[in-house]
Design a protein around this motif. Structure first.
Motif, PDB file in Angstrom:
ATOM      1  N   MET A 103       0.533  -1.219  -0.082  1.00  0.00           N
ATOM      2  CA  MET A 103      -0.206   0.074   0.182  1.00  0.00           C
ATOM      3  C   MET A 103       1.290   1.281  -0.036  1.00  0.00           C
ATOM      4  SD  MET A 103      -3.178   1.414   0.167  1.00  0.00           S
ATOM      5  CE  MET A 103      -2.865   3.142   0.038  1.00  0.00           C
ATOM      6  N   VAL A 104       0.644   2.304  -0.911  1.00  0.00           N
ATOM      7  CA  VAL A 104       1.794   4.077  -1.184  1.00  0.00           C
ATOM      8  C   VAL A 104       0.596   4.221  -0.799  1.00  0.00           C
ATOM      9  CG1 VAL A 104       2.909   4.839  -2.745  1.00  0.00           C
ATOM     10  CG2 VAL A 104       2.970   2.078  -3.063  1.00  0.00           C
ATOM     11  N   ILE A 105       1.179   5.464   0.548  1.00  0.00           N
ATOM     12  CA  ILE A 105       0.958   6.090   0.892  1.00  0.00           C
ATOM     13  C   ILE A 105       0.956   7.680  -0.090  1.00  0.00           C
ATOM     14  CG2 ILE A 105       0.114   8.176   3.218  1.00  0.00           C
ATOM     15  CD1 ILE A 105       1.037   5.590   3.893  1.00  0.00           C
ATOM     16  N   ALA A 106       0.469   7.975  -0.813  1.00  0.00           N
ATOM     17  CA  ALA A 106       0.662   9.619  -1.549  1.00  0.00           C
ATOM     18  C   ALA A 106       1.439  10.625  -0.893  1.00  0.00           C
ATOM     19  CB  ALA A 106      -0.807  10.413  -2.097  1.00  0.00           C
ATOM     20  N   LEU A 107       2.659  11.324  -1.553  1.00  0.00           N
ATOM     21  CA  LEU A 107       2.794  12.606  -0.892  1.00  0.00           C
ATOM     22  C   LEU A 107       2.632  13.812  -0.438  1.00  0.00           C
ATOM     23  CD1 LEU A 107       6.817  12.186  -1.955  1.00  0.00           C
ATOM     24  CD2 LEU A 107       5.939  11.134   0.154  1.00  0.00           C
ATOM     25  N   SER A 108       2.325  14.157   0.468  1.00  0.00           N
ATOM     26  CA  SER A 108       2.334  15.130   1.013  1.00  0.00           C
ATOM     27  C   SER A 108       2.838  16.652   0.027  1.00  0.00           C
ATOM     28  CB  SER A 108       1.274  15.868   2.455  1.00  0.00           C
ATOM     29  OG  SER A 108       2.827  16.624   3.052  1.00  0.00           O
ATOM     30  N   GLU A 109       2.445  18.084  -0.449  1.00  0.00           N
ATOM     31  CA  GLU A 109       3.007  18.837  -0.950  1.00  0.00           C
ATOM     32  C   GLU A 109       4.416  19.037   0.614  1.00  0.00           C
ATOM     33  OE1 GLU A 109       3.190  20.935  -3.197  1.00  0.00           O
ATOM     34  OE2 GLU A 109       4.490  21.980  -2.231  1.00  0.00           O
ATOM     35  N   ILE A 110       4.041  19.493   1.264  1.00  0.00           N
ATOM     36  CA  ILE A 110       4.970  19.340   2.321  1.00  0.00           C
ATOM     37  C   ILE A 110       6.188  18.386   1.870  1.00  0.00           C
ATOM     38  CG2 ILE A 110       6.319  19.992   4.387  1.00  0.00           C
ATOM     39  CD1 ILE A 110       3.224  21.443   5.486  1.00  0.00           C
ATOM     40  N   GLU A 111       5.799  16.920   2.375  1.00  0.00           N
ATOM     41  CA  GLU A 111       6.684  16.135   1.937  1.00  0.00           C
ATOM     42  C   GLU A 111       7.849  15.674   1.146  1.00  0.00           C
ATOM     43  OE1 GLU A 111       4.915  12.358   4.606  1.00  0.00           O
ATOM     44  OE2 GLU A 111       3.506  13.111   3.204  1.00  0.00           O
ATOM     45  N   ARG A 112       7.009  16.456  -0.250  1.00  0.00           N
ATOM     46  CA  ARG A 112       7.552  15.828  -1.309  1.00  0.00           C
ATOM     47  C   ARG A 112       8.911  17.355  -1.279  1.00  0.00           C
ATOM     48  NH1 ARG A 112       5.820  14.053  -6.294  1.00  0.00           N
ATOM     49  NH2 ARG A 112       6.577  15.477  -7.349  1.00  0.00           N
ATOM     50  N   ARG A 113       8.338  18.460  -0.882  1.00  0.00           N
ATOM     51  CA  ARG A 113       9.352  19.426  -1.035  1.00  0.00           C
ATOM     52  C   ARG A 113      10.669  18.980  -0.342  1.00  0.00           C
ATOM     53  NH1 ARG A 113       5.014  24.304   1.239  1.00  0.00           N
ATOM     54  NH2 ARG A 113       6.566  24.491   2.253  1.00  0.00           N
ATOM     55  N   LEU A 114      10.286  18.366   1.598  1.00  0.00           N
ATOM     56  CA  LEU A 114      11.423  17.554   2.575  1.00  0.00           C
ATOM     57  C   LEU A 114      11.461  16.650   1.578  1.00  0.00           C
ATOM     58  CD1 LEU A 114      12.342  17.187   5.097  1.00  0.00           C
ATOM     59  CD2 LEU A 114      10.423  15.507   5.247  1.00  0.00           C
ATOM     60  N   LEU A 115      11.349  15.651   0.857  1.00  0.00           N
ATOM     61  CA  LEU A 115      12.276  14.676   0.040  1.00  0.00           C
ATOM     62  C   LEU A 115      13.292  15.269  -0.593  1.00  0.00           C
ATOM     63  CD1 LEU A 115      12.916  11.862   0.239  1.00  0.00           C
ATOM     64  CD2 LEU A 115      10.879  11.506  -2.060  1.00  0.00           C
ATOM     65  N   ALA A 116      12.755  16.133  -1.961  1.00  0.00           N
ATOM     66  CA  ALA A 116      13.691  17.042  -2.820  1.00  0.00           C
ATOM     67  C   ALA A 116      14.608  17.470  -2.353  1.00  0.00           C
ATOM     68  CB  ALA A 116      11.837  17.716  -3.241  1.00  0.00           C
ATOM     69  N   GLU A 117      14.631  18.133  -0.874  1.00  0.00           N
ATOM     70  CA  GLU A 117      15.049  18.801  -0.101  1.00  0.00           C
ATOM     71  C   GLU A 117      16.454  17.897   0.193  1.00  0.00           C
ATOM     72  OE1 GLU A 117      16.209  21.983  -0.006  1.00  0.00           O
ATOM     73  OE2 GLU A 117      17.739  21.944   0.734  1.00  0.00           O
ATOM     74  N   ILE A 118      16.215  16.856   1.017  1.00  0.00           N
ATOM     75  CA  ILE A 118      17.231  16.101   1.337  1.00  0.00           C
ATOM     76  C   ILE A 118      17.515  14.693   0.758  1.00  0.00           C
ATOM     77  CG2 ILE A 118      16.693  16.811   3.552  1.00  0.00           C
ATOM     78  CD1 ILE A 118      14.964  14.046   4.074  1.00  0.00           C
ATOM     79  N   GLN A 119      17.074  14.102  -0.553  1.00  0.00           N
ATOM     80  CA  GLN A 119      16.903  12.943  -1.846  1.00  0.00           C
ATOM     81  C   GLN A 119      18.647  12.961  -1.390  1.00  0.00           C
ATOM     82  OE1 GLN A 119      14.978  13.306  -4.701  1.00  0.00           O
ATOM     83  NE2 GLN A 119      15.679  15.184  -5.567  1.00  0.00           N
ATOM     84  N   HIS A 120      19.470  13.923  -1.706  1.00  0.00           N
ATOM     85  CA  HIS A 120      20.498  13.584  -2.316  1.00  0.00           C
ATOM     86  C   HIS A 120      21.664  13.843  -0.842  1.00  0.00           C
ATOM     87  CE1 HIS A 120      19.829  14.480  -6.751  1.00  0.00           C
ATOM     88  NE2 HIS A 120      19.177  13.219  -6.198  1.00  0.00           N
ATOM     89  N   GLY A 121      20.868  14.373   0.148  1.00  0.00           N
ATOM     90  CA  GLY A 121      21.873  14.541   1.915  1.00  0.00           C
ATOM     91  C   GLY A 121      21.352  15.611   2.492  1.00  0.00           C
TER      92      GLY A 121
END
Lengths: 162, 152
Positions: free
Chosen positions: A1-19
């Motif tokens: 079951m995949v939970i869709a990312l919220s707007e803030i979650e997307r921003r956070l993931l984009a910011e820290i995905q490479h460290g």
């Protein structure tokens, strides 16, 4: 079951995905950068950890520089009804970082994959021999690395800048 | 690298605290001053021993699809294959290996369809046959733990 990312979650993931920042207050700095409260950042990371979307936050080390100069991918040809048992036995070796079952086909009969590490090539070969003896499988192939062509952290959110 | 560096590396790999003051917590665990810890960590990052402090994502649970793939290319096509691989953000790791299937790589993308697109685009760009591509998605995970104990 995949939970869709919220707007803030997307921003956070984009910011820290490479460290994360190498500062003394990484979470605070990330929060500031994406314009949210530090508590939001901590709450999201804790929820990801709880539901398994994130395994952990931690240091990713260069294994060459911590004394593990040698590594090999080893592929094994295992009878269908022994895959689970063999996979678990492989996983029990501390020298093994990754162990997976993957599909085989007519031209590629291997179905269990392991990454084996050690201080030197000989250590790795010894470990592979021990693994082979323990699981009783002689049909395997060590795929030696000639060269690393690319190694980058996954990009989950494309942000335009590379 | 001394004993303290090795302890720091081990500790930072285990579980980096999700807290306003993660280094304060780790310094307490190690029984050292936070400033000393921060200096050491900066040096370990500077030397490339620590690649980064980051998150380890379960890409499938995060909603992504992935595979391990290999292609069989002629030795004189390896360099152009490298250049093509470089252009895909979906391809995260790639190795040249001593096998007839000589280029191995991991693909992580937003959907299974995109994973297949990447493989198909590569195949066409490399001008190889379907039988020259191995698509090997995970069927079962037995272990994934790339945390390394420093040995020297």
């Amino acid at each position: 079951m995949v939970i869709a990312l919220s707007e803030i979650e997307r921003r956070l993931l984009a910011e820290i995905q490479h460290g994360m920042p190498a500062s003394s207050t990484p979470y605070r700095d990330v929060a500031e950068k994406i314009g949210v409260d530090i508590d939001d950042v901590l709450e999201i990371l804790n929820s990801w950890k709880k539901d398994g979307r994130m395994r952990r936050v931690g240091a990713i080390v260069n294994h060459f520089k911590v004394g593990l100069q040698a590594g090999a991918m080893v592929v094994w040809q295992v009878e269908e009804d022994r895959i689970e048992e063999v996979g678990k036995m492989m996983a029990s070796f501390p020298e093994v970082s990754h162990a997976y079952e993957r599909p085989s086909n007519d031209q590629w009969p291997f179905n269990v994959y392991t990454m084996v590490h050690g201080p030197g090539a000989e250590d790795v070969r010894d470990t592979i021999k021990k693994m082979s003896a323990k699981v009783g499988i002689k049909n395997y192939k060590q795929l030696e690395t000639i060269r690393e062509l690319k190694k980058v952290p996954p990009t989950y959110i494309l942000t335009g800048d590379k | 690298m001394d004993k303290l560096d090795r302890q720091i590396i081990t500790e930072l790999q285990m579980d980096f605290p999700i807290s306003p003051d993660p280094y304060g917590i780790i310094a307490d665990r190690l029984g050292i001053d936070t400033d000393i810890l921060l200096d050491r960590v900066q040096a370990l990052i500077g030397s490339g021993t620590i690649r980064r402090i980051g998150i380890s994502v379960d890409s499938r649970k995060m909603g992504y699809s992935s595979t391990l793939a290999a292609v069989r290319v002629a030795p004189d096509s390896v360099e152009s294959a490298c250049e093509i691989i470089e252009t895909y953000p979906e391809i995260t790791h790639s190795y040249l290996r001593a096998d007839e299937f000589n280029i191995w790589f991991t693909v992580i993308a937003i959907s299974q369809q995109r994973v297949h697109e990447v493989l198909e685009e590569l195949r066409v760009k490399l001008n190889i046959e379907l039988s020259d591509v191995l698509d090997l998605p995970v069927k079962q995970l037995f272990k994934l733990d790339a945390r390394f104990k420093p040995t020297k």
